[in-house]
Structures are given as structure tokens and as C-alpha cells.
Design an enzyme around this catalytic site. Structure first.
Site, PDB file in Angstrom:
ATOM      1  N   GLU A 126      46.039  30.085  35.157  1.00  0.00           N
ATOM      2  CA  GLU A 126      44.759  30.438  35.769  1.00  0.00           C
ATOM      3  C   GLU A 126      43.780  30.699  34.623  1.00  0.00           C
ATOM      4  O   GLU A 126      43.524  31.828  34.228  1.00  0.00           O
ATOM      5  CB  GLU A 126      44.891  31.667  36.675  1.00  0.00           C
ATOM      6  CG  GLU A 126      43.656  31.888  37.528  1.00  0.00           C
ATOM      7  CD  GLU A 126      43.769  33.099  38.421  1.00  0.00           C
ATOM      8  OE1 GLU A 126      42.952  33.212  39.358  1.00  0.00           O
ATOM      9  OE2 GLU A 126      44.655  33.947  38.195  1.00  0.00           O
ATOM     10  N   ALA A 137      38.373  38.798  36.756  1.00  0.00           N
ATOM     11  CA  ALA A 137      39.086  39.649  35.806  1.00  0.00           C
ATOM     12  C   ALA A 137      39.563  38.870  34.584  1.00  0.00           C
ATOM     13  O   ALA A 137      40.542  39.248  33.943  1.00  0.00           O
ATOM     14  CB  ALA A 137      40.274  40.311  36.492  1.00  0.00           C
ATOM     15  N   HIS A 200      37.772  29.984  40.468  1.00  0.00           N
ATOM     16  CA  HIS A 200      36.872  30.648  39.519  1.00  0.00           C
ATOM     17  C   HIS A 200      35.757  29.674  39.148  1.00  0.00           C
ATOM     18  O   HIS A 200      35.524  29.378  37.973  1.00  0.00           O
ATOM     19  CB  HIS A 200      37.640  31.126  38.291  1.00  0.00           C
ATOM     20  CG  HIS A 200      38.491  32.333  38.564  1.00  0.00           C
ATOM     21  ND1 HIS A 200      38.001  33.615  38.452  1.00  0.00           N
ATOM     22  CD2 HIS A 200      39.771  32.444  38.974  1.00  0.00           C
ATOM     23  CE1 HIS A 200      38.969  34.475  38.768  1.00  0.00           C
ATOM     24  NE2 HIS A 200      40.051  33.783  39.093  1.00  0.00           N
ATOM     25  N   HIS A 221      42.738  31.150  45.582  1.00  0.00           N
ATOM     26  CA  HIS A 221      42.240  32.292  46.373  1.00  0.00           C
ATOM     27  C   HIS A 221      40.857  31.997  46.968  1.00  0.00           C
ATOM     28  O   HIS A 221      39.839  32.502  46.516  1.00  0.00           O
ATOM     29  CB  HIS A 221      42.285  33.611  45.613  1.00  0.00           C
ATOM     30  CG  HIS A 221      41.819  33.630  44.198  1.00  0.00           C
ATOM     31  ND1 HIS A 221      40.577  33.175  43.799  1.00  0.00           N
ATOM     32  CD2 HIS A 221      42.433  34.096  43.073  1.00  0.00           C
ATOM     33  CE1 HIS A 221      40.448  33.342  42.508  1.00  0.00           C
ATOM     34  NE2 HIS A 221      41.558  33.895  42.038  1.00  0.00           N
ATOM     35  N   ARG A 232      23.106  25.395  53.472  1.00  0.00           N
ATOM     36  CA  ARG A 232      22.438  24.277  52.817  1.00  0.00           C
ATOM     37  C   ARG A 232      23.176  23.807  51.557  1.00  0.00           C
ATOM     38  O   ARG A 232      22.855  22.760  51.017  1.00  0.00           O
ATOM     39  CB  ARG A 232      20.984  24.647  52.467  1.00  0.00           C
ATOM     40  CG  ARG A 232      20.058  24.670  53.687  1.00  0.00           C
ATOM     41  CD  ARG A 232      18.597  24.783  53.288  1.00  0.00           C
ATOM     42  NE  ARG A 232      18.281  26.071  52.686  1.00  0.00           N
ATOM     43  CZ  ARG A 232      17.925  27.156  53.395  1.00  0.00           C
ATOM     44  NH1 ARG A 232      17.831  27.089  54.710  1.00  0.00           N
ATOM     45  NH2 ARG A 232      17.649  28.293  52.786  1.00  0.00           N
ATOM     46  N   ASP A 253      45.338  40.958  52.016  1.00  0.00           N
ATOM     47  CA  ASP A 253      45.598  42.371  51.727  1.00  0.00           C
ATOM     48  C   ASP A 253      44.551  43.312  52.309  1.00  0.00           C
ATOM     49  O   ASP A 253      44.634  44.526  52.127  1.00  0.00           O
ATOM     50  CB  ASP A 253      45.706  42.601  50.218  1.00  0.00           C
ATOM     51  CG  ASP A 253      44.414  42.280  49.469  1.00  0.00           C
ATOM     52  OD1 ASP A 253      43.485  41.717  50.086  1.00  0.00           O
ATOM     53  OD2 ASP A 253      44.337  42.588  48.262  1.00  0.00           O
ATOM     54  N   GLY A 254      43.546  42.762  53.002  1.00  0.00           N
ATOM     55  CA  GLY A 254      42.495  43.605  53.561  1.00  0.00           C
ATOM     56  C   GLY A 254      41.459  44.015  52.544  1.00  0.00           C
ATOM     57  O   GLY A 254      40.486  44.677  52.916  1.00  0.00           O
ATOM     58  N   HIS A 256      40.623  41.592  49.679  1.00  0.00           N
ATOM     59  CA  HIS A 256      39.999  40.335  49.285  1.00  0.00           C
ATOM     60  C   HIS A 256      39.331  39.610  50.447  1.00  0.00           C
ATOM     61  O   HIS A 256      38.310  38.937  50.261  1.00  0.00           O
ATOM     62  CB  HIS A 256      41.043  39.401  48.662  1.00  0.00           C
ATOM     63  CG  HIS A 256      41.473  39.796  47.285  1.00  0.00           C
ATOM     64  ND1 HIS A 256      42.365  40.814  47.048  1.00  0.00           N
ATOM     65  CD2 HIS A 256      41.131  39.299  46.067  1.00  0.00           C
ATOM     66  CE1 HIS A 256      42.560  40.942  45.741  1.00  0.00           C
ATOM     67  NE2 HIS A 256      41.824  40.031  45.125  1.00  0.00           N
ATOM     68  N   ASP A 278      48.636  37.125  44.372  1.00  0.00           N
ATOM     69  CA  ASP A 278      47.785  37.325  43.188  1.00  0.00           C
ATOM     70  C   ASP A 278      48.059  38.705  42.597  1.00  0.00           C
ATOM     71  O   ASP A 278      47.164  39.383  42.079  1.00  0.00           O
ATOM     72  CB  ASP A 278      46.298  37.168  43.545  1.00  0.00           C
ATOM     73  CG  ASP A 278      45.401  37.022  42.316  1.00  0.00           C
ATOM     74  OD1 ASP A 278      45.926  36.741  41.236  1.00  0.00           O
ATOM     75  OD2 ASP A 278      44.175  37.224  42.437  1.00  0.00           O
TER      76      ASP A 278
END
Length: 389
Positions: A126, A137, A200, A221, A232, A253-254, A256, A278
Site C-alpha cells: 500500500e 496515514a 489513496h 478501502h 458531476r 467497523d462503524g 470508516h 485494514d
């Protein structure tokens, strides 16, 4: 005749068998059926009012149990794998965050030994080819444009025996296709048999479509750390949701994603949603101060964020999620069908990674199983025909 496990519910890729049974021989599944199990097995185990699901496959995980794959050592890798195995992840890919090229090469080389030994299913890079505008991060100063030689160097580090990245330990790479050379890097990865993922990224819809046409097959993600969907300018979210061939990672996870967003993604991408954790080092551990690669992380209330970012909250820095918790959230909070959620936690990621041996309760697959109680909590875990713990 092997062993037969019976349970109130057995989740297959197509449906939930209620009741159902699984016939095992050694480390293999030899048959799966509905109703009462056949007679004649040497050993039989009735799991009662339990739900039997395939072992989870986590294709995006950085750490757990207080350790991180970024350490690039066998000891750290073993700690992470054990922490997630206890929560049902019988297969996982070691994700590495952005660092210097030299450190990433070293980490890939060391982790490839764990892949060779079967502890890990592969390595996921990543970075470092990510957008500085969507760095999350990741260390902004270490982000670079993808150059063919650098890409090949990191792939080759994953297969020290042959010096070639083709079919080596590196199974997936996340990059921002709008970077100079980004779409060409997607082609290079696809030609090397590596999963190219869009993430990203601040890419426009057109650039994201170009990357998909060049061979990208995954959205890292989805929604997080990427240009948001706009009516647009659909951006990468619109391109990924529209593509019939692309799979999308979702962090349930509530933190993200809102439950409604999970429902929307599952509705838009049937069979193409992949649950990932993640997770960073604090998964399965306590709140505290950690590191994610070179970045300092604070974990408070189970939420990981960048530390020392000045006033306000720092950027979300991975998660403290385990896959069983992701399954519970998707079923209970988002209200998604169990069969679809298990598919996203096991079958879909195994298919994306080319792991044809795992990810489903089907004849011929490895005997990786998770026993869930009535609250969808993990009761027991089996990997390769052996109970863990």
C-alpha cells in the site's frame, strides 16, 4: 471415513444450509450437505446451535496483537497472524505502508519467507505510489511516482529464489493511477500477475476508468482516502462501482463507513464486495500509542488516528478491527444477509487473490472453518484440518 461436523447452519457460497454438515478428510473438505449428516464417519461432532462458516480471508491487514508487519520480521509476522487467526482469519496478506524503498524491499524479502512457509498468503504494498493529496496515514515525504525499475525491484524482492516478481510473494499493490506513470504501472503489475488496486487517489473518473481498462481490478478501502463521489465528477468511486469486473474493499467497523454506505455498496456490487480489516497493531490489543510504519499513531476508544497533527483529530490510521467483528457489524448494524457477508469475508477475497484452495465450504478446499455462536462470536477455529487452541 474422516470427520463430520454438523451445525444448525452451514454457510456455503450459494446459501445457508439449515441444518447442515461438513465432511472432512485430513486437511480437506470432501463433502458438504444439508439436513442430517450421513452415517459411517469415524468421528462426528455436533456443534449444536452454531453457524459454521469458511475461514476468513483478510487481504488488507497491517498488524495486530501489538505487532506490525512493517517490522519485517518473522517474529512480528507470527504475532500478527496468531492475533487474527484467533478471530477467524485463516488466510491473510501482509500489508505494508509507505516507507523508503530500501526499507520496503527489506520488509518484502523477510515477509516472503513467511509466505513460502504458508503462514501468510502474500504481501500487499500500500504505497509508496500514492497521492499526496489523499495520503491518509502514509508519510507524505516518502510518496513517489511509480518508476518501472522501482516497481520491478519491489516485486523481485518478493521472490528471492528467482529474482522475478511474477507469481512471487507480492500479490497486490495499491497505487494512485493519476500519478505520472500510474496507468503504465498498472499495466506492469497486471503483466506480472499482481493485483493492481486503485487507492489513496485523487483520480478523476476518466483516469480511474483508464486504470481499470489497463488491468486494475480492486478499489482499496472504497470511499476512504479517495476523491469522493460527486454528481458531476464521479471520480474513482463512480468508476469502481460502475465496473462489473472490479472488486471493492470495505471496512465495516462503524468508523470508516456508515451502515447505509455498506448497504449501498453491497447493492451496487453483488458478489464483488470484499470485507477487509485494514487493521494496525492495536487490533486484538489495548488502546495506546503505536506506530504504523514510520508514523506515530494514537489509539483511543478503539479508533486509530495519526498523532501530533495539531488542533483537531488526526486522520484515521487503519483500524483496530478483526474480521469476526466486521462480519457482526455488517450483519447486525447494516442488516446485510449472512450469506452475502460471509462471501465478502471469505470467498470474494480468496478469488481476488487467486487463492483457489480456501475461502469456501466446498469439496476439495482446505479445511479452514470458523464456528460462530448465536451472537456471531467465534467459538472455535480450524485451519488446515486442525483446531486452533
Amino acid at each position: 471415513m474422516g470427520t463430520i461436523l454438523s451445525a444448525a447452519r452451514v454457510v456455503t457460497p450459494a446459501r445457508v444450509l439449515a441444518p447442515g454438515w461438513v465432511h472432512l478428510e485430513g486437511d480437506r473438505v470432501v463433502a458438504v450437505g444439508e439436513g442430517q449428516p450421513p452415517c459411517g464417519a469415524r468421528d462426528a461432532l455436533d456443534l449444536g446451535d452454531a453457524t459454521l462458516v469458511p475461514g476468513f480471508v483478510d487481504m488488507h491487514v497491517h498488524g495486530g496483537g501489538g505487532a506490525s508487519f512493517d517490522a519485517g520480521t518473522a517474529d512480528a509476522g507470527a504475532v500478527v497472524a496468531a492475533a487474527h487467526l484467533a478471530h477467524g482469519s485463516t488466510s491473510m496478506v501482509a500489508s505494508l505502508v509507505t516507507d523508503t524503498h530500501e526499507r520496503m524491499v527489506c520488509a518484502v524479502r523477510e515477509l516472503s519467507l513467511l509466505v513460502r512457509d504458508g503462514l501468510l498468503a502474500g504481501v500487499h504494498l500500500e504505497g509508496p505510489w500514492l497521492s499526496p493529496d489523499r495520503s491518509g496515514a502514509h508519510q507524505p515525504g516518502s510518496l513517489v511516482e511509480p518508476r518501472p525499475a522501482a516497481v520491478e525491484s519491489l516485486l523481485a524482492a518478493g521472490d528471492p529464489s528467482t529474482g522475478s516478481g511474477r507469481r512471487g510473494a507480492v500479490r497486490m499493490v495499491t497505487l494512485a493511477p493519476e500519478l505520472p506513470g500510474g496507468v503504465d504501472a498498472v499495466r506492469q503489475l497486471a503483466a506480472s500477475g499482481v493485483v493492481a488496486a486503485i487507492g489513496h487517489t485523487d483520480a478523476t473518473y476518466d483516469v480511474a476508468r483508464a486504470a481499470l481498462d489497463a488491468g486494475a481490478t480492486v478499489g482499496t478501502h472504497l470511499f476512504n482516502a479517495m476523491r469522493p463521489l460527486h454528481h458531476r465528477e464521479p471520480g474513482p468511486v463512480g468508476a469502481l462501482l460502475e465496473s462489473a469486473a472490479a472488486d471493492v474493499e470495505l471496512i465495516a467497523d462503524g468508523v470508516h463507513l456508515h451502515p447505509a454506505v455498506l448497504r449501498t455498496a453491497f447493492a451496487a456490487k453483488p458478489g464483488r464486495c470484499v470485507l477487509v480489516t485494514d487493521a494496525m497493531a492495536a487490533a486484538g490489543a489495548e488502546d495506546g500509542d503505536y506506530r504504523l510504519g514510520p508514523m506515530a499513531i494514537e489509539v483511543r476508544g478503539g479508533v486509530a488516528r495519526l498523532a501530533d497533527t495539531g488542533p483537531g483529530l488526526g486522520a484515521i490510521a487503519g483500524s483496530t478491527l478483526t474480521m469476526d467483528a466486521a462480519v457482526r457489524f455488517a450483519v447486525r448494524e447494516a442488516g446485510l444477509p449472512l450469506v452475502d457477508v460471509v462471501h465478502a469475508a471469505s470467498t470474494a477475497p480468496a478469488r481476488v487473490l487467486g487463492l483457489h484452495d480456501v475461502g469456501a465450504l466446498e469439496a476439495g478446499r482446505r479445511a479452514d472453518l470458523v464456528v460462530l455462536d448465536e451472537d456471531l462470536e467465534v467459538s472455535r477455529v480450524m485451519r488446515a484440518g486442525a483446531w486452533i487452541g
